[in-house]
Scaffold this active site. Structure first.
Site, PDB file in Angstrom:
ATOM      1  N   SER A  49       1.095  -1.189  -0.001  1.00  0.00           N
ATOM      2  CA  SER A  49      -0.110  -0.056   0.214  1.00  0.00           C
ATOM      3  C   SER A  49       0.771   1.235  -0.108  1.00  0.00           C
ATOM      4  O   SER A  49       0.154   2.254  -0.267  1.00  0.00           O
ATOM      5  CB  SER A  49      -0.902   0.045   1.162  1.00  0.00           C
ATOM      6  OG  SER A  49      -1.892  -1.064   1.140  1.00  0.00           O
ATOM      7  N   GLY A 227      -4.465  -2.141  -1.150  1.00  0.00           N
ATOM      8  CA  GLY A 227      -3.692  -1.494  -2.414  1.00  0.00           C
ATOM      9  C   GLY A 227      -2.974  -0.082  -2.293  1.00  0.00           C
ATOM     10  O   GLY A 227      -3.662   0.614  -1.538  1.00  0.00           O
ATOM     11  N   GLY A 229      -2.461   4.129  -3.816  1.00  0.00           N
ATOM     12  CA  GLY A 229      -2.933   5.123  -4.761  1.00  0.00           C
ATOM     13  C   GLY A 229      -4.375   5.357  -4.904  1.00  0.00           C
ATOM     14  O   GLY A 229      -4.978   4.922  -3.820  1.00  0.00           O
ATOM     15  N   CYS A 254      -9.709  -1.490   2.798  1.00  0.00           N
ATOM     16  CA  CYS A 254      -8.685  -0.654   2.485  1.00  0.00           C
ATOM     17  C   CYS A 254      -9.092  -0.103   1.125  1.00  0.00           C
ATOM     18  O   CYS A 254     -10.379   0.455   1.089  1.00  0.00           O
ATOM     19  CB  CYS A 254      -7.299  -0.709   2.626  1.00  0.00           C
ATOM     20  SG  CYS A 254      -6.334   0.743   3.006  1.00  0.00           S
ATOM     21  N   GLN A 258     -12.707   1.160  -0.846  1.00  0.00           N
ATOM     22  CA  GLN A 258     -13.150   2.296  -1.708  1.00  0.00           C
ATOM     23  C   GLN A 258     -13.759   1.986  -3.050  1.00  0.00           C
ATOM     24  O   GLN A 258     -14.465   2.566  -3.328  1.00  0.00           O
ATOM     25  CB  GLN A 258     -11.605   3.256  -1.743  1.00  0.00           C
ATOM     26  CG  GLN A 258     -11.372   3.578  -0.512  1.00  0.00           C
ATOM     27  CD  GLN A 258      -9.748   4.033  -0.352  1.00  0.00           C
ATOM     28  OE1 GLN A 258      -9.070   4.159  -1.742  1.00  0.00           O
ATOM     29  NE2 GLN A 258      -9.206   4.294   0.812  1.00  0.00           N
ATOM     30  N   GLY A 298      -4.797   7.061   1.999  1.00  0.00           N
ATOM     31  CA  GLY A 298      -4.715   8.383   1.918  1.00  0.00           C
ATOM     32  C   GLY A 298      -6.172   9.095   1.309  1.00  0.00           C
ATOM     33  O   GLY A 298      -6.229  10.029   1.264  1.00  0.00           O
ATOM     34  N   TYR A 299      -6.987   7.865   1.021  1.00  0.00           N
ATOM     35  CA  TYR A 299      -8.203   8.402   0.544  1.00  0.00           C
ATOM     36  C   TYR A 299      -9.097   7.891   1.416  1.00  0.00           C
ATOM     37  O   TYR A 299      -9.215   6.894   2.143  1.00  0.00           O
ATOM     38  CB  TYR A 299      -8.327   7.976  -0.776  1.00  0.00           C
ATOM     39  CG  TYR A 299      -7.463   8.323  -1.913  1.00  0.00           C
ATOM     40  CD1 TYR A 299      -7.628   9.505  -2.517  1.00  0.00           C
ATOM     41  CD2 TYR A 299      -6.202   8.111  -2.030  1.00  0.00           C
ATOM     42  CE1 TYR A 299      -6.836  10.346  -3.493  1.00  0.00           C
ATOM     43  CE2 TYR A 299      -5.150   8.791  -2.731  1.00  0.00           C
ATOM     44  CZ  TYR A 299      -5.545   9.444  -3.583  1.00  0.00           C
ATOM     45  OH  TYR A 299      -4.507  10.361  -4.314  1.00  0.00           O
ATOM     46  N   HIS A 339      -7.220  -2.050   8.366  1.00  0.00           N
ATOM     47  CA  HIS A 339      -6.637  -3.410   8.133  1.00  0.00           C
ATOM     48  C   HIS A 339      -6.872  -4.367   9.513  1.00  0.00           C
ATOM     49  O   HIS A 339      -6.235  -3.944  10.537  1.00  0.00           O
ATOM     50  CB  HIS A 339      -4.967  -3.268   8.148  1.00  0.00           C
ATOM     51  CG  HIS A 339      -4.797  -2.560   6.908  1.00  0.00           C
ATOM     52  ND1 HIS A 339      -4.295  -3.380   5.816  1.00  0.00           N
ATOM     53  CD2 HIS A 339      -4.706  -1.162   6.484  1.00  0.00           C
ATOM     54  CE1 HIS A 339      -3.879  -2.588   4.725  1.00  0.00           C
ATOM     55  NE2 HIS A 339      -4.246  -1.425   5.269  1.00  0.00           N
ATOM     56  N   GLU A 341      -6.217  -7.270   9.891  1.00  0.00           N
ATOM     57  CA  GLU A 341      -5.180  -8.081  10.131  1.00  0.00           C
ATOM     58  C   GLU A 341      -4.042  -7.635  11.108  1.00  0.00           C
ATOM     59  O   GLU A 341      -3.052  -8.484  11.334  1.00  0.00           O
ATOM     60  CB  GLU A 341      -4.705  -8.812   8.794  1.00  0.00           C
ATOM     61  CG  GLU A 341      -3.572  -7.844   8.247  1.00  0.00           C
ATOM     62  CD  GLU A 341      -4.020  -6.555   7.451  1.00  0.00           C
ATOM     63  OE1 GLU A 341      -3.456  -5.501   7.111  1.00  0.00           O
ATOM     64  OE2 GLU A 341      -5.356  -6.517   7.328  1.00  0.00           O
TER      65      GLU A 341
END
Length: 370
Positions: A49, A227, A229, A254, A258, A298-299, A339, A341
């Protein structure tokens, strides 16, 4: 000496370590982010990520327990830079298989140590996440930013980091339970481990796999992984998720969370400086129970945009009220922004994997599968 230089000329000085000799001829701007976790540097460096980013660790001493390959979250790193206050060689570790510096050198990661990371973090909190360059002289950094327009145009043509992080081809992990598809956008090993512990047989698919390719294997459920971006720059993946989430039980984590929101007609937006650390409080809007979570993103999903999407917001961040989880009102689909995990971070939210297992099993019974 070496330097991190921002576009406004702000410069942070340190000492180079890692793969500078391998990369000194290729200066490119990368997003600079910070993580406030107290431990877990190995998991962070190998978390895909962080692909395409320069990572600042706020814990002052890093590297003191060496490097243990079994704790890697991927067999590669796509991290573009690592900035520390103090780098330890981890010589006191009894079971270390090398050092953090060794790994950075082997994997082509530029490092900068001896940096005032507290001042750097305060700078990022004030101005938000910004692109920076790692250079051997401050003058080289300023020259880069003088020519930044051309660099920026080239950046717009770069392949999304998801496609540089995903596996190249599908592979299967044996298990005694039902088959679970994992769409890999940069999946962490500990997510796979948690699914294995719950008995699933797992087939991991690379990003760009089509809905038809995934469904042809007749999985009982689907996990959309974490992941790197901007999710809005992945229209192909959004379209694939749109064709799948009404056909299978789905767990989004994550970036997967989105993409689910976008597939249902929702919207995402960029946070000022993101959520990265192991102590983010999240509350369940139904039970009122709060838990501490590990986060790296970041989003975020725009809550108001989910109206009419079929998704109900079930979890909220107690710091800033951002959406941390949602469930579909008609389909067996749930997702979390954090997350579950851990790795690194608290593991109290691993029960989400148990819940998803129950959803998959119930869905299989309803469809008459054994």
């Amino acid at each position: 000496m070496a330097y991190l230089v921002f576009q406004d000329g702000t410069t942070f000085e340190g000492e180079a370590f890692g793969a500078w000799l391998k990369r000194s001829n290729s200066v490119t701007e990368q997003e600079v982010v910070f993580n406030t976790s107290m431990s877990g540097y190995q998991e962070m460096v190998t978390d895909l990520s962080y692909a395409g980013q320069i990572l600042v660790l706020t814990q002052p001493q890093i590297g003191n327990y060496g490097w243990h390959h079994e704790e890697n979250e991927a067999d590669k790193t796509r991290l573009q830079g690592l900035i520390l206050r103090e780098l330890s060689q981890g010589e006191g570790s009894l079971h270390g298989e090398g050092s953090l510096e060794d790994y950075c050198l082997q994997q082509g990661v530029q490092g900068l140590k001896g940096v005032d990371t507290r001042a750097l973090t305060r700078y990022l909190r004030q101005f938000g996440t910004l692109p920076g360059v790692l250079v051997e002289t401050r003058e080289a950094g300023l020259e880069f930013w003088t020519n930044y327009q051309g660099q920026n145009e080239a950046a717009g043509k770069r392949e999304h980091w998801v496609y540089r992080s995903t596996v190249k081809e599908a592979y299967e992990i044996p298990g005694s339970g039902p088959l679970l598809a994992v769409l890999d956008f940069g999946v962490k090993r500990n997510i796979i481990r948690h699914l294995q512990k719950r008995g699933f047989r797992i087939m991991v698919f690379p990003a760009r796999s089509t809905a038809e390719e995934i469904l042809s294997h007749h999985p009982r459920g689907l996990v959309l992984s974490n992941g790197p971006g901007d999710p809005e720059e992945l229209p192909e993946e959004v379209a694939t998720v749109r064709r799948l989430y009404d056909k299978l039980p789905v767990l989004g984590i994550c970036l997967g969370h989105q993409l689910l929101a976008l597939a249902a007609g929702g919207e995402t937006y960029k946070l000022p400086y993101g959520h990265r650390g192991g102590n983010h409080p999240v509350i369940d809007t139904r039970s009122g129970k709060a838990t501490m979570t590990s986060q790296n993103h970041g989003y975020a999903v725009q809550e108001a945009s989910l109206a009419g999407s079929g998704f109900e917001v079930t979890l909220l961040n107690l710091n800033d009220g951002t959406v941390e989880g949602m469930e579909h009102q008609s389909y067996p689909v749930l997702s979390v922004q954090f997350h579950p995990e851990g790795a690194p971070g608290p593991e109290e939210n691993a029960v989400i994997f148990d819940r998803f297992k129950e959803i998959v099993e119930k869905s299989s019974i309803r469809k008459g599968r054994k």
